[in-house]
Design an enzyme around this catalytic site. Structure first.
Site, PDB file in Angstrom:
ATOM      1  N   VAL A  23       5.036  11.875   5.862  1.00 47.93           N
ATOM      2  CA  VAL A  23       5.685  11.691   4.560  1.00 47.93           C
ATOM      3  C   VAL A  23       7.154  11.308   4.732  1.00 47.93           C
ATOM      4  O   VAL A  23       7.883  11.944   5.486  1.00 47.93           O
ATOM      5  CB  VAL A  23       5.566  12.988   3.719  1.00 47.93           C
ATOM      6  CG1 VAL A  23       6.414  12.897   2.451  1.00 47.93           C
ATOM      7  CG2 VAL A  23       4.112  13.258   3.357  1.00 47.93           C
ATOM      8  N   GLU A  24       7.567  10.255   4.008  1.00 48.09           N
ATOM      9  CA  GLU A  24       8.975   9.850   4.001  1.00 48.09           C
ATOM     10  C   GLU A  24       9.704  10.344   2.753  1.00 48.09           C
ATOM     11  O   GLU A  24      10.905  10.564   2.778  1.00 48.09           O
ATOM     12  CB  GLU A  24       9.085   8.320   4.065  1.00 48.09           C
ATOM     13  CG  GLU A  24       8.662   7.714   5.393  1.00 48.09           C
ATOM     14  CD  GLU A  24       8.821   6.203   5.403  1.00 48.09           C
ATOM     15  OE1 GLU A  24       9.563   5.655   4.549  1.00 48.09           O
ATOM     16  OE2 GLU A  24       8.179   5.555   6.253  1.00 48.09           O
TER      17      GLU A  24
END
Length: 304
Positions: A23-24
């Site tokens: 996840v960014e």
């Protein structure tokens, strides 16, 4: 789309790293996730600091329309959390943006059943808002040979959470929608209840929207979660693929469905509206990818 039947995984030391690394950008709901009323949920501040220190983008996506983005940034800061206005996507902002992207005429006015947040976002977008809190004390009376007057230049009615809902506002909004040609009926969201205070839930915007549906016999355009309208703005601003986003929320029918509709990973927290028995109810059709008790569990599971 079948959003169902793969059972949610309890967030644990075995799966938290793979979620975190994939996840960014983390998208957070606010009520029931970050705070309840004006009280921060335990460990939130430290968790957000940890995520920022690891280079994660943070976005706050709330259906609560009572505040504008500016007012939400002020609330975050008053609770000791530094958040920029451009990291906040509220349904009040979404309502104004819906009008803007659909070229709503500037000469048309917007009647608001809701709070100051909607009026402020409308003004920032260049529109004239009517109603809102100032109509909270007004009374509609049934009088013979007397017409209830409304502004014929209203081209949209926006309905959101309104603790001062009354018969006057319902009549005004109903007349605009039924009698003004082409008048739009926009709902910020249809949440049934919400944590307006730290100790209990209160009726949500869905209550006000349902009243207007009843009197107008119309269904609204919903701009808040689970509608993916706000996601279009998120994608434009942050340039992150939805597969690298994780939606964190406390509601299955708005937060988790919003994330799933957009193709995000989803994490349900049990610190707000949804409890474990609701999550495990076999009749439920919406399942998050992961669930945990509160967001600070990420902090403890990931370790120092």
């Amino acid at each position: 789309m079948n959003t169902a039947k793969r059972a949610a995984q309890l967030l644990s030391s075995h799966n938290v790293t793979s979620l975190f690394d994939s996840v960014e950008a983390f998208l957070f709901d606010c009520d029931g996730v970050i705070w309840k009323g004006d009280k921060l949920i335990d460990g939130v501040s430290q968790t957000l600091e940890m995520l920022r220190s690891k280079g994660k983008k943070l976005v706050f996506v709330t259906n609560n329309s009572t505040k504008s983005r500016r007012q939400y940034a002020k609330k975050f800061n008053s609770l000791g959390i530094s958040v920029r206005e451009d990291e906040i996507f509220s349904s009040s902002f979404a309502a104004a943006m819906y009008l803007k992207v659909n070229n709503f005429p500037r000469e048309k006015k917007v009647y608001v059943i809701g709070g100051e947040g909607i009026l402020e976002e409308l003004q920032l977008a260049g529109y004239t808002g009517l109603g809102g809190p100032e109509d909270g004390e007004k009374r509609a009376e049934w009088k013979s040979n007397s017409l209830f007057e409304h502004d014929k230049s209203v081209g949209a009615v926006v309905v959101g959470l309104d603790p001062h809902i009354n018969y006057y506002k319902l009549q005004y909004g109903t007349l605009c929608i039924r009698e003004n040609p082409g008048c739009l009926f926009i709902a910020t969201n249809r949440d049934a209840v919400g944590h307006m205070t730290d100790l209990q839930e209160w009726p949500g915007a869905g209550c006000m929207v349902a009243a207007m549906c009843g009197s107008t016999e119309r269904e609204p355009i919903v701009v808040g979660k689970p509608s993916t309208f706000m996601m279009d703005f998120l994608l434009q601003k942050f340039q992150v693929s939805t597969s690298k986003m994780c939606m964190v929320g406390d509601r299955l029918d708005t937060d988790i469905l919003f994330g799933k509709n957009a193709g995000c990973k989803t994490l349900l927290v049990l610190s707000g509206v949804t409890n474990q028995s609701t999550l495990e109810d076999p009749s439920g059709t919406i399942q998050p990818d992961y669930y945990t008790s509160k967001i600070s569990d990420c902090l403890h599971l990931l370790g120092p």
